[in-house]
Motif scaffolding. Structure first.
Motif, PDB file in Angstrom:
ATOM      1  N   UNK A  65     -44.955  -5.335  43.444  1.00  0.00           N
ATOM      2  CA  UNK A  65     -46.166  -6.052  43.867  1.00  0.00           C
ATOM      3  C   UNK A  65     -47.333  -5.942  42.886  1.00  0.00           C
ATOM      4  N   UNK A  66     -47.225  -5.101  41.869  1.00  0.00           N
ATOM      5  CA  UNK A  66     -48.356  -4.826  40.977  1.00  0.00           C
ATOM      6  C   UNK A  66     -48.792  -6.091  40.233  1.00  0.00           C
ATOM      7  N   UNK A  67     -50.088  -6.378  40.290  1.00  0.00           N
ATOM      8  CA  UNK A  67     -50.716  -7.436  39.518  1.00  0.00           C
ATOM      9  C   UNK A  67     -52.203  -7.128  39.425  1.00  0.00           C
ATOM     10  N   UNK A  89     -50.091 -10.146  28.811  1.00  0.00           N
ATOM     11  CA  UNK A  89     -50.293 -10.660  30.169  1.00  0.00           C
ATOM     12  C   UNK A  89     -50.504 -12.172  30.145  1.00  0.00           C
ATOM     13  N   UNK A  90     -51.326 -12.647  29.216  1.00  0.00           N
ATOM     14  CA  UNK A  90     -51.571 -14.088  29.108  1.00  0.00           C
ATOM     15  C   UNK A  90     -50.287 -14.829  28.775  1.00  0.00           C
ATOM     16  N   UNK A  91     -49.503 -14.289  27.838  1.00  0.00           N
ATOM     17  CA  UNK A  91     -48.231 -14.924  27.459  1.00  0.00           C
ATOM     18  C   UNK A  91     -47.279 -15.005  28.647  1.00  0.00           C
ATOM     19  N   UNK A  92     -47.214 -13.932  29.432  1.00  0.00           N
ATOM     20  CA  UNK A  92     -46.333 -13.919  30.600  1.00  0.00           C
ATOM     21  C   UNK A  92     -46.852 -14.866  31.680  1.00  0.00           C
ATOM     22  N   UNK A  93     -48.157 -14.892  31.871  1.00  0.00           N
ATOM     23  CA  UNK A  93     -48.745 -15.824  32.844  1.00  0.00           C
ATOM     24  C   UNK A  93     -48.395 -17.258  32.490  1.00  0.00           C
ATOM     25  N   UNK A  94     -48.393 -17.575  31.205  1.00  0.00           N
ATOM     26  CA  UNK A  94     -48.061 -18.930  30.756  1.00  0.00           C
ATOM     27  C   UNK A  94     -46.613 -19.289  31.062  1.00  0.00           C
ATOM     28  N   UNK A  95     -45.770 -18.270  31.301  1.00  0.00           N
ATOM     29  CA  UNK A  95     -44.376 -18.503  31.687  1.00  0.00           C
ATOM     30  C   UNK A  95     -44.207 -18.503  33.207  1.00  0.00           C
ATOM     31  N   UNK A  96     -45.319 -18.396  33.929  1.00  0.00           N
ATOM     32  CA  UNK A  96     -45.251 -18.368  35.384  1.00  0.00           C
ATOM     33  C   UNK A  96     -44.982 -16.995  35.960  1.00  0.00           C
ATOM     34  N   UNK A 120     -45.179  -7.861  38.580  1.00  0.00           N
ATOM     35  CA  UNK A 120     -44.051  -7.149  37.980  1.00  0.00           C
ATOM     36  C   UNK A 120     -42.736  -7.623  38.619  1.00  0.00           C
ATOM     37  N   UNK A 121     -42.801  -7.981  39.888  1.00  0.00           N
ATOM     38  CA  UNK A 121     -41.619  -8.530  40.555  1.00  0.00           C
ATOM     39  C   UNK A 121     -41.164  -9.832  39.918  1.00  0.00           C
ATOM     40  N   UNK A 122     -42.115 -10.705  39.567  1.00  0.00           N
ATOM     41  CA  UNK A 122     -41.764 -11.939  38.856  1.00  0.00           C
ATOM     42  C   UNK A 122     -41.044 -11.617  37.552  1.00  0.00           C
ATOM     43  N   UNK A 123     -41.557 -10.599  36.847  1.00  0.00           N
ATOM     44  CA  UNK A 123     -40.965 -10.196  35.571  1.00  0.00           C
ATOM     45  C   UNK A 123     -39.555  -9.653  35.779  1.00  0.00           C
ATOM     46  N   UNK A 124     -39.362  -8.847  36.831  1.00  0.00           N
ATOM     47  CA  UNK A 124     -38.047  -8.256  37.109  1.00  0.00           C
ATOM     48  C   UNK A 124     -37.009  -9.310  37.454  1.00  0.00           C
ATOM     49  N   UNK A 125     -37.460 -10.404  38.045  1.00  0.00           N
ATOM     50  CA  UNK A 125     -36.535 -11.454  38.469  1.00  0.00           C
ATOM     51  C   UNK A 125     -36.447 -12.614  37.491  1.00  0.00           C
ATOM     52  N   UNK A 126     -37.083 -12.453  36.324  1.00  0.00           N
ATOM     53  CA  UNK A 126     -37.024 -13.461  35.271  1.00  0.00           C
ATOM     54  C   UNK A 126     -35.674 -13.371  34.558  1.00  0.00           C
ATOM     55  N   UNK A 127     -35.242 -14.461  33.982  1.00  0.00           N
ATOM     56  CA  UNK A 127     -33.988 -14.479  33.220  1.00  0.00           C
ATOM     57  C   UNK A 127     -34.144 -13.640  31.956  1.00  0.00           C
ATOM     58  N   UNK A 128     -33.244 -12.654  31.779  1.00  0.00           N
ATOM     59  CA  UNK A 128     -33.335 -11.739  30.641  1.00  0.00           C
ATOM     60  C   UNK A 128     -33.243 -12.481  29.318  1.00  0.00           C
ATOM     61  N   UNK A 129     -32.333 -13.431  29.221  1.00  0.00           N
ATOM     62  CA  UNK A 129     -32.152 -14.163  27.966  1.00  0.00           C
ATOM     63  C   UNK A 129     -33.411 -14.945  27.591  1.00  0.00           C
ATOM     64  N   UNK A 166     -36.644  -7.652  26.078  1.00  0.00           N
ATOM     65  CA  UNK A 166     -35.624  -6.799  26.699  1.00  0.00           C
ATOM     66  C   UNK A 166     -36.266  -5.588  27.353  1.00  0.00           C
ATOM     67  N   UNK A 167     -37.212  -4.972  26.648  1.00  0.00           N
ATOM     68  CA  UNK A 167     -37.892  -3.790  27.177  1.00  0.00           C
ATOM     69  C   UNK A 167     -38.710  -4.131  28.415  1.00  0.00           C
ATOM     70  N   UNK A 168     -39.413  -5.256  28.380  1.00  0.00           N
ATOM     71  CA  UNK A 168     -40.217  -5.675  29.531  1.00  0.00           C
ATOM     72  C   UNK A 168     -39.350  -5.844  30.770  1.00  0.00           C
ATOM     73  N   UNK A 169     -38.197  -6.462  30.587  1.00  0.00           N
ATOM     74  CA  UNK A 169     -37.299  -6.721  31.718  1.00  0.00           C
ATOM     75  C   UNK A 169     -36.828  -5.411  32.350  1.00  0.00           C
ATOM     76  N   UNK A 170     -36.341  -4.498  31.528  1.00  0.00           N
ATOM     77  CA  UNK A 170     -35.826  -3.234  32.059  1.00  0.00           C
ATOM     78  C   UNK A 170     -36.952  -2.358  32.621  1.00  0.00           C
TER      79      UNK A 170
END
Length: 417
Positions: free
Chosen positions: A186-188, A201-208, A212-221, A232-236
């Motif tokens: 839930x962290x944001x 953070x801005x780069x990730x926001x631009x990807x929707x 942190x949950x959004x990041x965990x459920x994002x496609x690793x590739x 890869x590090x962000x995902x894990x």
């Protein structure tokens, strides 16, 4: 996630209000009752508040990062200048105390007031990891009267997240992998997550991606394609997984050398800014040479004063030939400054060289006959400064009113010793 998940007993311990607590001990005050602020330099109204006691934060809304001129005139407030040598001695004494509980190689000092400690295998000596952690916490308070907060986790990342997100409020907390979905996801905003800065953070926001949950459920590739190894590090990390050990760096970011400096007054002109830039480039180049590296990417950051109407900038330029020469780095910084400087008063500067490689890989240029002599001169000057002091050889600009090298000679970490 083919590797078995790390499952050690790692704690991250943070000394709460460390600078203010040290001053309170020195002055015989109660940091929990007296409004205390530790200031970088009394002579500069714009000097930063380095630490504030809980009453200072609660009663007067003054916290780390405020300026001296923002502190109200009140008889209850106690102001003290930083005593960096004393703070460092206290930090080392606390580390020595911790070493009575664990081997020294089990301690990783992360900063002056924060350390990682591997408690794995200490059960037979002190009991459970939680019991050991609380024993360390109690020993520090009994000996130094300094309160601390501890996060306990199966790896360094989880220990740090437990500390930052929960333990700084409660004093102690343990996180397991099972806690990740309900406590971490839930962290944001994302910059609250250890290892994610504002730009990322801005780069990730631009990807929707906003939590942190959004990041965990994002496609690793997709993350790896966008950010490379960092993706890869962000995902894990979003899953609470960290395979690093105490022999490795805290993060897997590439080696770089940089310097940031908060200016003690507004620098309004390009000429003034260039004086400090040259001094900073000199320091960055020296440390790059000392470590045996050269770099291709040079970055310049500039923040304007609070009254400015323009946001600051952070820009980079990659050059064809790797370098560790002061004047080459300075030339690139001036080009970046000329391109992006808005003409507003500057208050903070940063210089960084990255995309580095070993210095032995540098190629001598057939048409640049002075390159070898300049490399030798750089190392010679470094040796003289190492032996006789950082200000034993200075450029003429350092003796002008815009220079800062001489004034900073008696500072530790940018603050009074």
């Amino acid at each position: 996630m083919n590797h078995p998940l790390p499952n050690r007993s790692i704690i991250c311990i943070d000394m709460r209000c460390f600078y203010a607590s040290c001053i309170a001990v020195l002055e015989g005050l109660d940091v929990m009752k007296v409004p205390i602020a530790v200031i970088g330099n009394f002579k500069q109204p714009g000097s930063i508040v380095l630490a504030a006691s809980p009453p200072m934060k609660e009663q007067f809304r003054i916290k780390t990062g405020n300026r001296l001129y923002e502190i109200p005139k009140h008889p209850d407030i106690r102001l003290f200048e930083a005593k960096m040598s004393f703070f460092l001695n206290m930090s080392m004494a606390i580390t020595k105390l911790i070493a009575q509980f664990v081997p020294r190689e089990a301690i990783h000092v992360y900063s002056v007031d924060e350390s990682f400690i591997d408690l794995t295998g200490c059960e037979t000596l002190w009991g459970s990891p939680e019991k050991t952690a609380k024993a360390i916490q109690q020993a520090i308070f009994q000996q130094f009267h300094i309160r601390s907060a501890i996060g306990l986790g199966p790896n360094r990342l989880m220990a740090k997240l437990a500390l930052d997100i929960e333990a700084k409020k409660t004093g102690f907390v343990q996180w397991t992998y099972e806690d990740v979905p309900k406590k971490l996801w839930p962290v944001h905003p994302l910059s609250k997550m250890w290892g994610i800065g504002r730009r990322m953070e801005v780069n990730l926001n631009n990807m929707g991606i906003f939590t942190v949950g959004d990041l965990a459920n994002m496609n690793l590739e997709a993350l790896e394609q966008r950010f490379g190894v960092m993706g890869n590090q962000l995902y894990y990390h979003a899953h609470g997984i960290d395979y690093s050990n105490f022999e490795e760096p805290i993060t897997s970011e590439q080696i770089s050398f940089g310097k940031g400096q908060m200016l003690m007054r507004n620098y309004a002109t390009r000429a003034e800014i260039c004086v400090v830039l040259l001094e900073m480039c000199e320091d960055v180049a020296r440390r790059t040479r000392t470590a045996g590296y050269v770099g291709r990417t040079i970055s310049l950051g500039l923040s304007y004063s609070k009254a400015a109407m323009t946001k600051g900038f952070y820009r980079s330029k990659t050059i064809a030939e790797p370098t560790n020469e002061t004047l080459t780095i300075y030339k690139v910084c001036k080009e970046l400054l000329d391109t992006h400087f808005a003409g507003e008063p500057a208050r903070q500067l940063s210089v960084r060289i990255s995309n580095v490689e070993q210095e032995r890989s540098i190629q001598l240029d057939l048409f640049d006959t002075g390159k070898e002599q300049r490399l030798l001169l750089g190392h010679t000057v470094d040796s003289i400064r190492e032996r006789f002091g950082a200000t034993s050889i200075l450029r003429a600009v350092s003796f002008t009113k815009s220079g800062t090298a001489i004034a900073r000679k008696r500072l530790i970490g940018g603050h009074l010793a």
